[in-house]
Design a protein around this motif. Structure first.
Motif, PDB file in Angstrom:
ATOM      1  N   LEU A 120      -3.654   4.425  -2.236  1.00 58.48           N
ATOM      2  CA  LEU A 120      -4.457   3.027  -2.528  1.00 58.48           C
ATOM      3  C   LEU A 120      -3.791   1.810  -1.860  1.00 58.48           C
ATOM      4  O   LEU A 120      -2.715   2.006  -1.395  1.00 58.48           O
ATOM      5  CB  LEU A 120      -4.422   2.711  -3.905  1.00 58.48           C
ATOM      6  CG  LEU A 120      -3.234   2.801  -4.769  1.00 58.48           C
ATOM      7  CD1 LEU A 120      -2.872   1.591  -4.890  1.00 58.48           C
ATOM      8  CD2 LEU A 120      -3.491   3.457  -6.266  1.00 58.48           C
ATOM      9  N   TYR A 151      -4.165   6.600 -10.756  1.00 59.67           N
ATOM     10  CA  TYR A 151      -4.269   5.041 -10.365  1.00 59.67           C
ATOM     11  C   TYR A 151      -3.191   4.056 -10.940  1.00 59.67           C
ATOM     12  O   TYR A 151      -2.701   3.305 -10.319  1.00 59.67           O
ATOM     13  CB  TYR A 151      -5.692   4.661 -10.209  1.00 59.67           C
ATOM     14  CG  TYR A 151      -6.557   5.327  -8.983  1.00 59.67           C
ATOM     15  CD1 TYR A 151      -6.666   4.927  -7.554  1.00 59.67           C
ATOM     16  CD2 TYR A 151      -7.696   5.994  -9.656  1.00 59.67           C
ATOM     17  CE1 TYR A 151      -7.244   5.650  -6.767  1.00 59.67           C
ATOM     18  CE2 TYR A 151      -8.259   6.851  -8.472  1.00 59.67           C
ATOM     19  CZ  TYR A 151      -8.163   6.688  -7.261  1.00 59.67           C
ATOM     20  OH  TYR A 151      -9.007   7.029  -6.407  1.00 59.67           O
ATOM     21  N   GLU A 174       0.748  -1.292   0.009  1.00 61.39           N
ATOM     22  CA  GLU A 174      -0.016   0.051   0.034  1.00 61.39           C
ATOM     23  C   GLU A 174       0.978   1.120  -0.169  1.00 61.39           C
ATOM     24  O   GLU A 174       2.100   1.127   0.444  1.00 61.39           O
ATOM     25  CB  GLU A 174      -0.845   0.004   1.254  1.00 61.39           C
ATOM     26  CG  GLU A 174      -0.291   0.079   2.412  1.00 61.39           C
ATOM     27  CD  GLU A 174      -1.329  -0.095   3.862  1.00 61.39           C
ATOM     28  OE1 GLU A 174      -2.299   0.616   3.726  1.00 61.39           O
ATOM     29  OE2 GLU A 174      -0.903  -1.027   4.466  1.00 61.39           O
ATOM     30  N   ASP A 216      -9.181   2.091  -3.256  1.00 58.65           N
ATOM     31  CA  ASP A 216      -8.731   3.388  -2.721  1.00 58.65           C
ATOM     32  C   ASP A 216      -8.684   3.382  -1.231  1.00 58.65           C
ATOM     33  O   ASP A 216      -9.607   2.998  -0.708  1.00 58.65           O
ATOM     34  CB  ASP A 216     -10.121   4.339  -3.462  1.00 58.65           C
ATOM     35  CG  ASP A 216      -9.633   5.781  -3.146  1.00 58.65           C
ATOM     36  OD1 ASP A 216      -9.599   6.043  -1.880  1.00 58.65           O
ATOM     37  OD2 ASP A 216      -9.557   6.515  -4.006  1.00 58.65           O
TER      38      ASP A 216
END
Length: 174
Positions: A11, A107, A7, A69
């Motif tokens: 995210l 992302y 992580e 997320d």
């Protein structure tokens, strides 16, 4: 809750589960998202995709993981590490597919950077690549942001038609 693989502040990546089927359908059954595969998936193909990843976790210790997320626990897409064959050579590859409602928000770059870290530190990989369709400029930009360089071009067969792909790679020993 499924174990987090890795992580950052934005995210986290975790293993996919059968509970992710609907979220995967939103991505894998979307024509625009799946243009690189030449067609959207049927429910059966989505299920096969999910099972292929579950098998990869068992056999390899990695596969494509869910991108979640950190702020709201939304399922953003999938990103992970797989083995891919390119002209007879097995390559360690970072792959990703993001739900189009989350495109252009960083992302794919963020998740693939986590995969680079995982490959280098946890897998002790010497190098890793991304295999990208020639027309997928967004993914080429992600690879370049991740300090990958274009090392090879090849044609992949799609129903008898050659489709040009690029292999971007990073060597962790350089």
């Amino acid at each position: 809750m499924t174990k987090k693989i890795i992580e950052n502040d934005k995210l986290y990546l975790r293993e996919l589960t059968s509970d992710d089927f609907e979220d995967l359908c939103l991505i894998l059954q979307d024509e625009e998202t799946m243009y690189a595969y030449e067609a959207a998936f049927t429910n059966e193909k989505v299920n096969d995709w999910l099972n292929w990843n579950l098998k990869s976790y068992q056999e390899n210790g990695f596969g494509l993981w869910a991108i979640i997320d950190q702020q709201n626990n939304n399922f953003i897409g999938q990103c992970g590490i797989v083995y891919s064959e390119v002209e007879g050579e097995s390559l360690l590859e970072i792959g990703y597919l993001v739900n189009k409602q989350f495109w252009n928000q960083g992302y794919a770059t963020s998740a693939s950077q986590l995969c680079l870290t995982y490959a280098k530190n946890s897998l002790k990989a010497e190098k890793i690549c991304s295999i990208i369709r020639e027309t997928n400029l967004s993914s080429q930009k992600v690879a370049e942001k991740n300090s990958m360089t274009l090392v090879k071009q090849f044609d992949k067969d799609y129903s008898g038609l050659p489709v040009r792909h690029f292999v971007y790679s990073i060597d962790f020993n350089k």
